[in-house]
Design a protein around this motif. Structure first.
Motif, PDB file in Angstrom:
ATOM      1  N   ARG A   1      40.222  27.482  43.275  1.00 32.69           N
ATOM      2  CA  ARG A   1      40.962  28.091  43.786  1.00 32.69           C
ATOM      3  C   ARG A   1      41.246  28.426  42.304  1.00 32.69           C
ATOM      4  O   ARG A   1      41.871  29.869  41.787  1.00 32.69           O
ATOM      5  CB  ARG A   1      42.299  27.211  44.466  1.00 32.69           C
ATOM      6  N   GLU A   2      41.813  27.434  41.093  1.00 33.10           N
ATOM      7  CA  GLU A   2      42.637  27.977  40.212  1.00 33.10           C
ATOM      8  C   GLU A   2      41.160  28.978  39.465  1.00 33.10           C
ATOM      9  O   GLU A   2      41.147  29.587  38.699  1.00 33.10           O
ATOM     10  CB  GLU A   2      42.429  26.757  38.839  1.00 33.10           C
TER      11      GLU A   2
ATOM     12  N   GLU B   1      41.511  32.820  40.846  1.00 34.94           N
ATOM     13  CA  GLU B   1      42.282  33.258  40.319  1.00 34.94           C
ATOM     14  C   GLU B   1      42.061  33.923  38.937  1.00 34.94           C
ATOM     15  O   GLU B   1      42.615  34.793  38.261  1.00 34.94           O
ATOM     16  CB  GLU B   1      43.591  32.609  40.390  1.00 34.94           C
ATOM     17  N   VAL B   2      41.388  33.050  37.752  1.00 35.78           N
ATOM     18  CA  VAL B   2      41.087  33.483  36.596  1.00 35.78           C
ATOM     19  C   VAL B   2      40.211  34.824  36.593  1.00 35.78           C
ATOM     20  O   VAL B   2      40.142  35.237  35.347  1.00 35.78           O
ATOM     21  CB  VAL B   2      40.979  32.471  35.935  1.00 35.78           C
TER      22      VAL B   2
ATOM     23  N   LYS C   1      41.773  36.856  45.529  1.00 34.53           N
ATOM     24  CA  LYS C   1      42.662  36.306  45.157  1.00 34.53           C
ATOM     25  C   LYS C   1      44.141  35.572  44.757  1.00 34.53           C
ATOM     26  O   LYS C   1      44.739  35.726  44.465  1.00 34.53           O
ATOM     27  CB  LYS C   1      42.556  37.808  43.495  1.00 34.53           C
ATOM     28  N   GLY C   2      44.449  35.807  46.088  1.00 32.05           N
ATOM     29  CA  GLY C   2      45.314  35.473  47.180  1.00 32.05           C
ATOM     30  C   GLY C   2      46.507  36.865  46.886  1.00 32.05           C
ATOM     31  O   GLY C   2      47.314  36.293  46.625  1.00 32.05           O
ATOM     32  N   PHE C   3      46.367  37.845  47.031  1.00 31.58           N
ATOM     33  CA  PHE C   3      46.759  39.010  46.958  1.00 31.58           C
ATOM     34  C   PHE C   3      47.847  39.031  47.839  1.00 31.58           C
ATOM     35  O   PHE C   3      47.448  38.918  48.715  1.00 31.58           O
ATOM     36  CB  PHE C   3      45.903  40.300  46.553  1.00 31.58           C
TER      37      PHE C   3
ATOM     38  N   LYS D   1      50.522  43.693  46.372  1.00 32.82           N
ATOM     39  CA  LYS D   1      49.826  43.487  45.270  1.00 32.82           C
ATOM     40  C   LYS D   1      48.631  44.001  45.570  1.00 32.82           C
ATOM     41  O   LYS D   1      48.052  45.034  44.673  1.00 32.82           O
ATOM     42  CB  LYS D   1      49.511  42.277  44.660  1.00 32.82           C
TER      43      LYS D   1
END
Length: 165
Positions: free
Chosen positions: A8-9, A12-13, A44-46, A50
Motif C-alpha cells: 500500500r505504501e 501511494e508513493v 492511489k486510494g483517491f 480527489k
C-alpha cells in the motif's frame, strides 16, 4: 513486477503514470482512458473529490509521456506495442480517391460553355455597388504626387551615379 506485488505504501508513493504503465503491462491490452484513470486512482486510494481534482493533470501527463499512445478515440496503450506502420494507419487513415466518373461530373459543372454569348446585361454594373467616395477623389493631385516622386527618384539616381564615377 506486477501491481499485486506492491505494498500500500509503495502504491501511494508511485506516480500515477508509473501505475498506469504497470496497469497496462498487467492487462496486456489497451484501455479506455476512464477505465485506466479509475484503476490508477483506486490504487492511489483517491476519494471521488480527489479523482475529479487530478483527472486533467493525469490526461495531460499521459499525453506528454512518450511511453503511452492514444491508439484510437480514448483508447490508450503502450507505444511499444504498436509498430510504426500500424500507428500511422490507425491515427491517420488515408483519404479515399474519388472515382473518375465523379471527377468528370465535377469538371462539367465547373466548365462554362465556350460559345456562350455575353450580353450587355451580363456586363452591367450596379451603381449602388460603387462607392460614392470615388467621385470625390482628386486624381490630378495623385498624378502630381507621382510626378514629384519620379523627379526625386531620378535626382537620387543621378547623384549615386556621379558618386560611383
Amino acid at each position: 513486477m506486477s501491481i499485486k506485488e506492491y505494498s500500500r505504501e509503495e502504491l501511494e508513493v508511485k506516480s500515477m503514470l508509473e501505475l498506469a504503465h504497470e496497469i497496462l503491462l498487467d492487462e496486456r491490452r489497451a484501455l479506455d482512458f476512464n477505465e485506466l484513470y479509475d484503476k490508477t486512482a483506486d490504487l492511489k486510494g483517491f476519494t471521488e473529490e480527489k479523482k475529479h481534482e487530478f483527472i486533467a493533470q493525469f490526461y495531460t501527463d499521459l499525453t506528454v509521456d512518450g511511453r503511452f499512445l492514444n491508439a484510437s478515440a480514448g483508447i490508450w496503450g503502450l507505444k511499444r506495442w504498436y509498430p510504426v506502420e500500424q500507428i500511422d494507419e490507425e491515427v491517420a487513415a488515408t483519404p479515399k480517391k474519388k472515382s473518375k466518373k465523379k471527377k468528370q461530373e465535377k469538371q462539367k459543372k465547373e466548365e462554362t460553355p465556350k460559345n456562350q454569348e455575353v450580353t450587355e446585361e451580363d456586363l452591367a454594373i450596379d451603381d449602388d455597388f460603387l462607392d460614392d467616395d470615388v467621385d470625390d477623389l482628386d486624381l490630378d493631385e495623385s498624378d502630381d504626387m507621382d510626378e514629384a516622386f519620379d523627379q526625386e527618384f531620378d535626382s537620387e539616381k543621378a547623384e549615386s551615379d556621379d558618386e560611383e564615377k
